[in-house]
Design an enzyme around this catalytic site. Sequence first.
Site, PDB file in Angstrom:
ATOM      1  N   HIS A  99     -25.799  12.771  -1.419  1.00 14.51           N
ATOM      2  CA  HIS A  99     -25.235  13.751  -0.455  1.00 14.51           C
ATOM      3  C   HIS A  99     -23.725  14.062  -0.674  1.00 14.51           C
ATOM      4  CE1 HIS A  99     -22.749  11.539   2.641  1.00 14.51           C
ATOM      5  NE2 HIS A  99     -23.520  10.399   2.599  1.00 14.51           N
ATOM      6  N   ASP A 111     -18.005   7.450   0.979  1.00 12.39           N
ATOM      7  CA  ASP A 111     -19.261   8.137   1.508  1.00 12.39           C
ATOM      8  C   ASP A 111     -19.153   9.650   1.595  1.00 12.39           C
ATOM      9  OD1 ASP A 111     -21.733   8.392   3.098  1.00 12.39           O
ATOM     10  OD2 ASP A 111     -20.855   7.794   5.009  1.00 12.39           O
ATOM     11  N   GLU A 145     -26.107  15.761   5.397  1.00 11.78           N
ATOM     12  CA  GLU A 145     -26.545  14.311   5.471  1.00 11.78           C
ATOM     13  C   GLU A 145     -25.916  13.601   6.664  1.00 11.78           C
ATOM     14  OE1 GLU A 145     -26.766   9.951   4.781  1.00 11.78           O
ATOM     15  OE2 GLU A 145     -25.305  11.404   5.180  1.00 11.78           O
ATOM     16  N   GLU A 146     -24.751  14.052   6.989  1.00  9.21           N
ATOM     17  CA  GLU A 146     -24.116  13.281   7.863  1.00  9.21           C
ATOM     18  C   GLU A 146     -24.507  13.931   9.214  1.00  9.21           C
ATOM     19  OE1 GLU A 146     -22.695  10.709   7.458  1.00  9.21           O
ATOM     20  OE2 GLU A 146     -21.556  10.644   5.598  1.00  9.21           O
ATOM     21  N   ASP A 174     -26.145   6.728  -2.571  1.00  8.28           N
ATOM     22  CA  ASP A 174     -25.246   6.875  -1.227  1.00  8.28           C
ATOM     23  C   ASP A 174     -24.560   5.505  -0.952  1.00  8.28           C
ATOM     24  OD1 ASP A 174     -24.149   7.694   1.341  1.00  8.28           O
ATOM     25  OD2 ASP A 174     -26.055   7.974   2.286  1.00  8.28           O
ATOM     26  N   HIS A 266     -16.642   6.260   7.475  1.00  6.73           N
ATOM     27  CA  HIS A 266     -16.591   7.236   8.481  1.00  6.73           C
ATOM     28  C   HIS A 266     -15.233   7.494   9.197  1.00  6.73           C
ATOM     29  CE1 HIS A 266     -21.126   7.909   9.126  1.00  6.73           C
ATOM     30  NE2 HIS A 266     -20.986   8.325   7.917  1.00  6.73           N
TER      31      HIS A 266
END
Length: 300
Positions: A99, A111, A145-146, A174, A266
Amino acid sequence: MLSVPTAGAAQALAAPDISVANVQAHLNQLQTIANNNGGNRAHGRPGYKASVDWVKGKLDAAGWTTSVKTFTSSGATGYNLIADWPGGDANNVLMAGAHLDSVSAGPGINDNGSGSAGLLEVALAVSRAQLKPTKHLRFGWWGAEELGLVGSTNYVNTLASTERSKIKGYLNFDMTGSPNPAYFVYSSSGQPTGSATLQKALEEHFARIGVPTETTSVGGRSDHAAFARSGIPIGGLFSGAEGTKTAAQAQKWGGTANAAYDPCYHRSCDRTTNINATSLDRHSDAIAYAIWKLSGAPAQ
């Protein structure tokens, strides 16, 4: 006495050593894109579309056939970038994906810039080698994706059943550069028939370089999920997110016990400074190894 290499070993020798400097250069570009677009590369934000355009340009220049598939999520247009390498059996497709979007809180360099950049460099290595695999190679860079695996799910669900049936395996990458890294390989347990072959190919590279791995069940947390639901064999690599590295893992892998694999998961600090270059290098090489082996690339 000298032993004659098996076909599998010969194919392994043909897989290139992926330059971690090249992968890091891709991450630097993704960081620059985020810097120039409000600090992130999230779905519906200009940084995501700029990321798609940049990766597409690199692939087009390298001779891949690309297409951008659109979808809608949370009131915004999303984009999946699909790249096909010319040749191979169109009825026997090996697919790999990562992603490309970040969360809105930061640039998303681990990420999932890490998996996206590693996959991009492997695609460029395929081009440099002018690879002629038995299977048809297709790579995907997923949007949203998130927000709940939206892009990859849309891609799989909108394929005609005849097209889905041509995909014989899907590999997912990922997070591969976590700063306190683990070396996790997706477990084939409970996954569609054929997934064990993908798991084994991913484990083989690490065995060859003397790095122990652990299997992990990532459940439905990443883009392999829609492929698995459709009965497509899946595999993947993961260097860890918010989970905590155990003392036993720190002993065998190094790093810090009782600390997160990625403390910037994140968060706004998920920048180029949040990458472990050794993990990024090893995982990128493993991607290439698996692609070369599973695609039926000719031995050299």
